[in-house]
Design a protein around this motif. Structure first.
Motif, short mmCIF file in Angstrom:
data_model
loop_
_atom_site.label_atom_id
_atom_site.label_comp_id
_atom_site.label_asym_id
_atom_site.label_seq_id
_atom_site.Cartn_x
_atom_site.Cartn_y
_atom_site.Cartn_z
N ASN A 213 -1.34 60.88 67.28
CA ASN A 213 -1.50 60.59 68.57
C ASN A 213 -0.11 59.53 68.77
O ASN A 213 0.82 60.68 69.74
N TYR A 214 0.53 58.83 68.11
CA TYR A 214 1.79 58.46 68.05
C TYR A 214 2.63 59.32 67.63
O TYR A 214 3.56 58.77 69.06
N ALA A 215 2.77 60.05 67.77
CA ALA A 215 3.94 61.42 67.60
C ALA A 215 3.97 61.91 68.55
O ALA A 215 4.99 62.42 69.55
N VAL A 216 3.24 62.36 68.96
CA VAL A 216 2.96 63.08 70.21
C VAL A 216 3.66 62.28 71.48
O VAL A 216 3.87 62.62 72.52
N ALA A 217 2.45 60.79 71.88
CA ALA A 217 3.15 59.96 72.68
C ALA A 217 4.61 60.24 72.36
O ALA A 217 5.20 59.64 74.35
N HIS A 218 5.09 59.59 71.60
CA HIS A 218 7.06 59.24 71.61
C HIS A 218 7.56 60.72 71.63
O HIS A 218 8.75 60.06 71.75
N GLY A 219 7.11 61.46 71.50
CA GLY A 219 7.78 62.82 71.28
C GLY A 219 8.72 62.14 69.37
O GLY A 219 9.97 62.93 69.46
N TYR A 220 7.78 61.88 69.22
CA TYR A 220 8.73 61.60 67.41
C TYR A 220 8.34 63.14 66.40
O TYR A 220 6.88 63.46 66.45
N ASP A 221 9.10 63.59 65.71
CA ASP A 221 8.62 63.58 64.01
C ASP A 221 8.46 63.01 62.84
O ASP A 221 8.71 61.61 63.04
#
Length: 813
Positions: A213-221
């Motif tokens: 969830n955190y990666a998708v919400a902020h666009g991170y890998d």
């Protein structure tokens, strides 16, 4: 430098309109982009290019391969992932693509799902939206306003009852103000989840879910540094089908027929992710499997729920019916009926013998229909009497429901009862044929002892009614003149007035006359209603008010829906009783308001005395005889409603007497308090329900549409048809589990009484006007018409060959 031959050619369709069935883009302007290397642009740059080319704001954009139809090949274009897919498909299909700009924000994927049945489970029959709260006419209706029936959710704290209930929308930030705890809060909004040093999790899957969830919400890998020689955490893919399924669990519960392409578009728009249809299919399958497992557990507690009602409310009636599948020796849920002793005792003591019957669909993952019997209290408000949940509405289920209802209220052969049902609505679903069969059954078995009023209100169908029924009535008998005549004949309180208005209809259109006469005027016109029932309603407003009150409950699982209805009725009984005790009135407030209106209207009537408490009341050409001692008026409205009509009010005012003294005792404060003098006893929580030694029923199988349409019984196909088994709970409440009986498992139970309804014709002196027989009108075959939107756009733009201002705008060449 790249040659222009290597550029992707894009045909841009704009300034047009999407229309369904089949999906088309009507009357567009077209331009082509061929001199730009789209591979050098990103998504935002391409959208700016579209805005310059079309000279309009491009928000909702779709693309499609030229060789495919729109219904099969349309894709949304919302983000960089969609743009990459667009380029890939374009270069793999002859370097040409089509782009469509939707300026009206049409629900395209809903149209596709409804048109070609792409979505899984689209064969379900119980997906029709209710029209119960839509009145086709601005005429006043005699029932409680829906605004007074706001029902609250009382079961939100019970974990079992809310396991399958739709939760808050995904983007609703209900926990924004909650502080961040060192223990992971799995109920926090997905885009607000953030890993905190030292946070603890129940299991590794919770950690992975938060990180995804955190990666998708902020666009991170995500990258993990190996810091333990003995253990290595493997994250795998950030976005998996399980992650998608968990996020769409609520929507799939509410809309189990959500199409894969629409799901893909929502993932793209909500999370800025480009996922495949295969991932969406697996995600939906994962969510449905999880829901199905919970449903089995949910339906398995039906016996325990019924036993708990019987324990806590002695004398109540609970009936659970199951279907036995011989091959597997398992049982499937069929029907559930409940009538509380406090409710039926209050109805017998304080309500009029008038009952409204109606059904409304369950929504969400649980399919079926809620059948209800609704009475009228002394204040003319709803009084829920009994309700049931059935898998399908049919002649058998209605007979079963009414027969149980008659036994509960000591209806016997139905003497002195009036049943109201909007039996003429939804003729496409054969509701009318079902009620006709029910009436015939009552005529045979109950010997015409009850009066069946099949209410008129759906003879005049609204624009939202099914197309077949609307074409049958609206297209042939359209116009305000028809509507006014129909309502006049429905509300005609005497046979003479009925014949006069029917004569006007005959002179207007003999087919309209025959259409009404074929539907038995004794069941829908006041001219033939029985006197002394204190009810002259020509609509089933009480049932529709109840359906509106429980609208929010019908999206919940079966037991949760039943519990919410029980709590709504329990709270309403207590509230109405407290309200009635505060009245310093002899007549209920709603009835007093009617009297005040008639006091104003009676001033225009001239009263002439002609004997002891006998008067002739006249205005212009109208004159009526009023007998205050016998409480009768020639217009019959006083006898039908129990409330003095305007003519009686004029005579009462002439005598300087109190009008409330002439109101029927059915509308007094004492009658109102008798309705609500008993309480529904509280029921324990789901963790304290008793165990019942019966086979736990499984959820009913989904019915699938085969052939041209559903049968009147609604039975779905099956390789081995289930055998109906009826197993009522014990008639008396017990503190221990009821004994095992063979009726639910191995042997056929004793035959139960067949449910019946009866229709009492008017007295022998009353004869219906003869049906005028005419030769069938020869009409040429109708041409298929496009939608109204196409007609309006075509006429506005004056497209050659598509009608003119002199022609009928509803017919196109």
């Amino acid at each position: 430098m790249v040659s222009s031959d290597d550029h992707l050619k894009v045909d841009v369709y704009y300034n047009g309109t999407f229309v369904p069935k089949p999906l088309l883009y009507f009357d567009p302007d077209i331009t082509t982009i061929s001199d730009v290397d789209l591979r050098e642009l990103d998504f935002e740059a391409f959208m700016e290019l579209l805005s310059k080319v079309t000279r309009m704001s491009c928000v909702d954009v779709y693309f499609c391969v030229p060789d495919e139809s729109l219904g099969e090949g349309i894709h949304s274009l919302y983000n960089d992932g969609d743009y990459k897919e667009f380029l890939e498909m374009g270069y793999n299909n002859g370097k040409r693509m089509k782009v469509y700009v939707d300026q009206y924000n049409e629900p395209i994927f809903d149209w596709i799902a409804a048109d070609d049945g792409e979505e899984e489970g689209s064969e379900d029959l119980d997906c029709e939206e209710d029209e119960d709260s839509v009145f086709p006419d601005p005429e006043s209706v005699d029932h409680e306003e829906d605004v007074e029936l706001d029902a609250n959710n009382h079961t939100t704290t019970d974990q079992f009852l809310n396991n399958l209930c739709p939760s808050a929308p995904l983007n609703e930030d209900k926990h924004d103000d909650l502080p961040q705890y060192p223990i992971h809060n799995e109920k926090q909004a997905w885009d607000k989840m953030e890993p905190i040093l030292g946070m603890r999790f129940s299991n590794p899957s919770e950690l992975k879910h938060l990180l995804s969830n955190y990666a998708v919400a902020h666009g991170y890998d995500l990258w993990f540094e190996k810091n333990d020689a003995n253990r290595e955490f493997k994250l795998g893919a950030i976005v998996t089908y399980k992650w998608i399924g968990k996020h769409f669990m609520t929507e799939i519960i509410e809309r189990p027929k959500l199409s894969l392409r629409k799901m893909k578009a929502q993932v793209s728009k909500k999370f800025n992710l480009n996922v495949s249809v295969h991932q969406c299919r697996n995600a939906k399958k994962f969510a449905l499997q999880d829901v199905e497992g919970n449903l089995i557990q949910h339906y398995g507690k039906l016996w325990s729920y019924g036993a708990e009602i019987m324990r806590s409310n002695p004398g109540s009636t609970v009936r659970v019916d199951v279907d036995l599948v011989p091959d597997s020796n398992s049982t499937l849920f069929s029907k559930f009926y409940v009538c509380f002793k406090a409710v039926k005792d209050g109805w017998q003591l304080g309500c009029r013998k008038v009952i409204g019957l109606d059904g409304c669909f369950l929504k969400g993952i649980v399919k079926g229909e809620v059948l209800s019997a609704i009475g009228r209290d002394a204040n003319n408000h709803i009084y829920p009497l009994a309700w049931a949940v059935v898998c399908v509405e049919s002649k058998d289920t209605w007979k079963w429901f009414i027969d149980l209802l008659m036994d509960d209220i000591d209806g016997g052969l139905g003497a002195g009862l009036t049943l109201l049902s909007d039996g003429h609505k939804r003729e496409r679903n054969e509701r009318e044929s079902i009620w006709r069969e029910v009436v015939r059954q009552w005529e045979r078995e109950r010997k015409n002892k009850a009066e069946m009023l099949v209410i008129f209100r759906r003879l005049w169908l609204p624009e939202s009614a099914p197309g077949d029924a609307r074409l049958m009535v609206r297209k042939r008998f359209s116009g305000d003149h028809y509507r006014k005549l129909f309502w006049r004949v429905v509300k005609a309180s005497t046979e003479e007035t009925f014949k006069v208005v029917m004569g006007e209809i005959t002179s207007l259109d003999v087919h309209a006359y025959n259409y009404l006469m074929e539907r038995d005027p004794t069941t829908w016109s006041r001219a033939f209603f029985r006197e002394g029932m204190d009810c002259a309603a020509v609509e089933n407003g009480v049932s529709e008010s109840f359906n509106s009150a429980i609208r929010g409950f019908r999206r919940k699982p079966l037991i949760t829906t039943l519990e919410e209805i029980r709590l709504f009725v329990m709270d309403r009984i207590n509230t109405q009783r407290n309200k009635g005790m505060e009245w310093d009135l002899h007549i209920c407030p709603a009835i007093r308001k009617k009297l005040e209106k008639m006091k104003v209207a009676q001033r225009f009537w001239m009263v002439t005395a002609c004997g002891y408490q006998k008067f002739e009341v006249r205005m212009c050409d109208s004159a009526y005889g009023v007998d205050l001692l016998a409480r009768r008026c020639a217009c019959r409205m006083w006898q039908l409603t129990g409330i003095p009509c305007v003519h009686a009010m004029a005579a009462i005012a002439n005598m300087n007497q109190d009008a409330e003294a002439f109101v029927s005792s059915s509308f007094t404060k004492e009658a109102f308090l008798r309705c609500y003098q008993y309480n529904i006893n509280p029921v324990n929580g789901s963790d304290m329900w008793p165990d019942v030694p019966y086979d736990k029923p499984l959820p009913p199988k989904r019915r699938r549409l085969l052939g041209a349409g559903p049968s009147s019984t609604g039975a779905g196909p099956s390789s081995t048809p289930p055998v109906a088994k009826t197993t009522p709970l014990p008639a008396t409440a017990t503190t221990t589990p009821p004994p095992v009986t063979a009726t639910a498992t191995t042997t056929q139970p004793p035959a139960t009484a067949t449910a019946t309804t009866t229709a009492t014709p008017p007295a022998a002196t009353r004869q219906n006007p003869p049906v005028v027989r005419v030769a069938p009108r020869q009409t040429p075959p109708r041409q298929r018409k496009p939608s109204e939107r196409i007609s309006k756009i075509a006429l506005r733009k004056k497209i050659p060959g598509v009608g003119s201002s002199q022609e009928d705008p509803s017919v196109l060449d």
